[in-house]
Design a protein around this motif. Structure first.
Motif, mmCIF file in Angstrom:
data_model
loop_
_atom_site.group_PDB
_atom_site.id
_atom_site.type_symbol
_atom_site.label_atom_id
_atom_site.label_comp_id
_atom_site.label_asym_id
_atom_site.label_seq_id
_atom_site.Cartn_x
_atom_site.Cartn_y
_atom_site.Cartn_z
ATOM 1 N N TRP A 1 0.847 -1.188 0.000
ATOM 2 C CA TRP A 1 0.000 0.000 0.000
ATOM 3 C C TRP A 1 0.882 1.237 0.000
ATOM 4 N N TYR B 1 -3.661 9.627 1.761
ATOM 5 C CA TYR B 1 -3.826 8.174 1.937
ATOM 6 C C TYR B 1 -4.477 7.802 3.260
ATOM 7 N N ALA C 1 1.245 -4.588 3.484
ATOM 8 C CA ALA C 1 0.013 -4.594 4.278
ATOM 9 C C ALA C 1 0.044 -5.677 5.352
ATOM 10 N N LEU D 1 -7.214 4.961 3.674
ATOM 11 C CA LEU D 1 -6.896 3.528 3.745
ATOM 12 C C LEU D 1 -7.160 2.968 5.140
#
Length: 273
Positions: A225, A266, A235, A269
């Motif tokens: 990621w 980000y 991840a 996420l």
């Protein structure tokens, strides 16, 4: 007496060791061949072909970003002129399934990895014959419908529905004074600065010259990621999310005390975490 113009080639393979092995074998079986450039991916192969206008391009079929087949399709559409025709194409593949009948018909050629001397000699003989035909102004199907049909068929195989993209499996990195091959699944995170990218595993810290923007296209997005313009994290290695006194999200990595900053772009996420 005029000296024959040397045949010029571009090599394209995302694995440096494979490029070096092919270059070495070609030096053995075709010493007069001039390798003018080497590409690490399909996009580079197209640009280097446009720049150097070689007679011959060796393309690894499976490369990240732009496959060798898609690169060949773009190369086949480059504009020709009085001094240059679309180059002959030789595909390099570890998969025998791509050695289809059209190769044997002379529309293009292929070499299985690792390139063996005897098979490469056969390819060289075929290419020399085709280049001689071109020099003699004979009709050759280099950029004709049969080649386009072959590339279309191969593209469907490589990029077809359900096909798994060919993501990087190994990272070739510098550890101290040595070069080491690191399995991608062992990498906890990548962090880039202006010159190098740090490759961190549970046991070692290594350096590569590949920027994050290239790694993003070459790594499995389900596994790695992007959490910052300069950071990719595995991840599976994420140990938790915290916030500092300024409210920034920080990713904890299993087995390490170091925290990785998540930029605002980000933070989505980790909603709900």
């Amino acid at each position: 007496m005029n000296t024959p113009t040397p045949i010029r080639a571009v090599l394209a393979d995302d694995e440096r060791l494979m490029r070096e092995q092919l270059r070495s074998r070609l030096t053995e079986v075709w010493p007069e061949l001039e390798i003018v450039a080497e590409a690490k991916n399909g996009l580079e192969a197209v640009e280097l072909t446009r720049e150097h206008k070689p007679d011959l391009v060796f393309l690894d079929i499976r490369m990240p970003g732009l496959t060798g087949v898609d690169a060949a399709r773009q190369i086949a559409q480059l504009p020709e002129d009085d001094d240059w025709l679309v180059p002959e194409i030789v595909f390099i593949t570890a998969y025998d399934q791509y050695a289809v009948e059209a190769f044997e018909q002379g529309v293009a050629d292929y070499v299985l990895k690792p390139a063996e001397r005897d098979r490469l000699q056969l390819t060289v003989a075929r290419i020399k014959k085709r280049l001689a035909q071109r020099e003699g102004k004979e009709v050759v199907e280099t950029s004709s419908a049969p080649l386009q049909q072959l590339l279309h068929k191969l593209s469907a195989q490589v990029n077809g529905a359900g096909a798994k993209p060919a993501y990087l499996q190994w990272i070739q990195a510098t550890v101290g004074q040595a070069i080491q091959m690191i399995p991608v699944e062992d990498v906890l995170f990548f962090i880039s600065d202006e010159k190098y990218t740090r490759v961190q595993t549970a046991k070692i810290e290594a350096l590569i010259r590949k920027p994050i923007k290239e790694l993003v296209d070459e790594l499995d997005p389900q596994l790695f990621w992007q959490i910052h313009r300069s950071t990719l994290v595995n991840a599976r290695a994420i140990d938790g999310i915290t916030r500092d006194f300024r409210g920034r999200q920080l990713v904890g990595v299993k087995g390490l005390t170091e925290k990785l900053e998540v930029s605002r772009s980000y933070t989505h996420l980790f909603k709900g975490m």
